[in-house]
Design a protein around this motif. Sequence first.
Motif, PDB file in Angstrom:
ATOM      1  N   ARG A  79       0.855  -1.189   0.000  1.00  0.00           N
ATOM      2  CA  ARG A  79       0.000   0.000   0.000  1.00  0.00           C
ATOM      3  C   ARG A  79       0.892   1.240   0.000  1.00  0.00           C
ATOM      4  O   ARG A  79       1.007   1.957   0.983  1.00  0.00           O
ATOM      5  N   TRP A  80       1.513   1.468  -1.146  1.00  0.00           N
ATOM      6  CA  TRP A  80       2.472   2.568  -1.250  1.00  0.00           C
ATOM      7  C   TRP A  80       1.795   3.936  -1.321  1.00  0.00           C
ATOM      8  O   TRP A  80       2.450   4.968  -1.152  1.00  0.00           O
ATOM      9  N   CYS A  81       0.497   3.960  -1.541  1.00  0.00           N
ATOM     10  CA  CYS A  81      -0.194   5.232  -1.798  1.00  0.00           C
ATOM     11  C   CYS A  81      -0.424   6.049  -0.529  1.00  0.00           C
ATOM     12  O   CYS A  81      -0.282   7.283  -0.543  1.00  0.00           O
ATOM     13  N   THR A  82      -0.785   5.406   0.569  1.00  0.00           N
ATOM     14  CA  THR A  82      -1.171   6.137   1.780  1.00  0.00           C
ATOM     15  C   THR A  82      -0.057   7.042   2.284  1.00  0.00           C
ATOM     16  O   THR A  82      -0.279   8.209   2.603  1.00  0.00           O
ATOM     17  N   GLU A  83       1.150   6.511   2.366  1.00  0.00           N
ATOM     18  CA  GLU A  83       2.283   7.287   2.857  1.00  0.00           C
ATOM     19  C   GLU A  83       2.547   8.505   1.972  1.00  0.00           C
ATOM     20  O   GLU A  83       2.713   9.625   2.463  1.00  0.00           O
ATOM     21  N   ARG A  84       2.559   8.296   0.659  1.00  0.00           N
ATOM     22  CA  ARG A  84       2.913   9.368  -0.260  1.00  0.00           C
ATOM     23  C   ARG A  84       1.798  10.409  -0.425  1.00  0.00           C
ATOM     24  O   ARG A  84       2.068  11.611  -0.482  1.00  0.00           O
TER      25      ARG A  84
END
Length: 534
Positions: free
Chosen positions: A144-149
């Motif tokens: 889930r790379w989207c939440t952090e960015r």
Amino acid sequence: MSTIPLQLGITPVRRKPFDGQPLGEVIAKLSEEVRELYTADQVPWVIGYSGGKDSTAVLQLVWNAVAALPAEQRTKTVHVISTDTLVENPVVAAWVTTSLETMEKAAVEQGLPVEPHRLTPEIKDTFWVNLIGRGYPAPRPKFRWCTERLKIKPSNSFIRNVVAAHGEAIMVLGIRKTESQARARAMEKHEKRRVRDRLSPNANLPNSLVYSPVEDWTNDDVWEYLMQKPNPWGYNNQDLLTMYQGASGDGECPLVVDSTTPSCGSSRFGCWTCTLVEQDKSMSAMIQNDEEKEWMRPLLDLRDKLDAPFGYFEEGEEGLPAGRKLPYPRPDQPARDFRRMNGKVMVYTRRTDGEEVPIHGPYLQKFRQDWLKDLLDAQTWIRANAPEHVKNIELITLDELHEIRRLWVFDKHEVEDSLPRIYKESTGKDFPGGPLDEQLVMGADEMELLKELCGDDGLHYDMVRELLSVERKYRTMSRRAGLFQALETAVKKGYYEDSTDAIDFAQRKNKWREESQSQTHLTLDEETNIDATA
């Protein structure tokens, strides 16, 4: 609500809002608490605002409480931050943007120290730059790379700046214990560490405290308050209720400041590109419940297309299973490279059958190009067919397009520079960016000729293209340190016959490594036995 009373023939009793307490008394008590905390120090407040019911209720409470103070006591700034991921549900994104604009004007007119801020991720962190530009696979629970960015970094960066300027910050959030059992447990855990009344420390943001004024409210409490008390910055809470009624969920995206915050993928106020859920039920409901929102249909189609890991059947192509509609995945065309982002081929042993299979890397060039075209086609169609208030919708910004172009040409060595062509085909307009021919070793025509010479050998074409790009990069350098390593990397990425050959080689390497380790252990055991015998 439990079904047991229904089974027994007993009519269930619905809990009254605020357990039957008069709304006026509840709000008066809470408003006094807000004023006491506000005037206790000069630490600025940061309110997380998503445009949903909970954050609206909290902001409304704080707004009215501060407005009731004498002008000389309104000395502390109240920052209202709203994080726009740039892929929010367009209906909600428009709602929030207009709300922030209205809020800013009302604060000035009423003499309140309320400052709205619309936060967005850095260009290098946006959804499309990572998915279409770098080729990151669509987000999954385990990646889930989207939440952090998209969410954590913009909000945390703002809060850290406030802390740096003032030494401390108080975050006012619309989190509630009744949202979920996990949320209740987390809030109760933080309650035990409170440093003063109602203020809990934030473990991920030093020198920041959390205040959650509606933490004990239920959904009914929130709606009771919003429907009975007018919105102080001039927005219509009845319209907010209508927006909720238009979709099937009852969640909203909270201000996300750490990875433990629940995903809003299943809520109406999530990203329309979200692949963390099986389907976007909220957007589907909006389209179904309101004919005027039919213009969002292309977004649903594109989201479904992103959700599959394979290529797709073309219009009119044979082989599409009976009864299936486009887009429909075809399992013989993987959309992702068999190599990782760094060019290495890696395999893992599948638990189900013990077979060694490749760990796929970024999306292939063809699919990134196709998705960019689909996205621009959707944007062009919506601008031509949607209602007037969304005629200027921007599904992808020009800044993102420029960054994607840079990544394709200079990082991925896709020197064909295909983005301007795709943009022209989809929009009918020239791409507003200068030509890159002077920076490329070969022009588009030469690259097309090279592709013809390589024929079906895509790996050979990719390797030659990257070698040419590396040579062009180092040509003008006075000191060419790293040139040979870059050339070696390019060759290693493309010296296989095909993907099957590359995977076989990786499997053999794993076998050699296991045998080597086994032999090493055997030697050590023999030496141990000899020593013991001696």
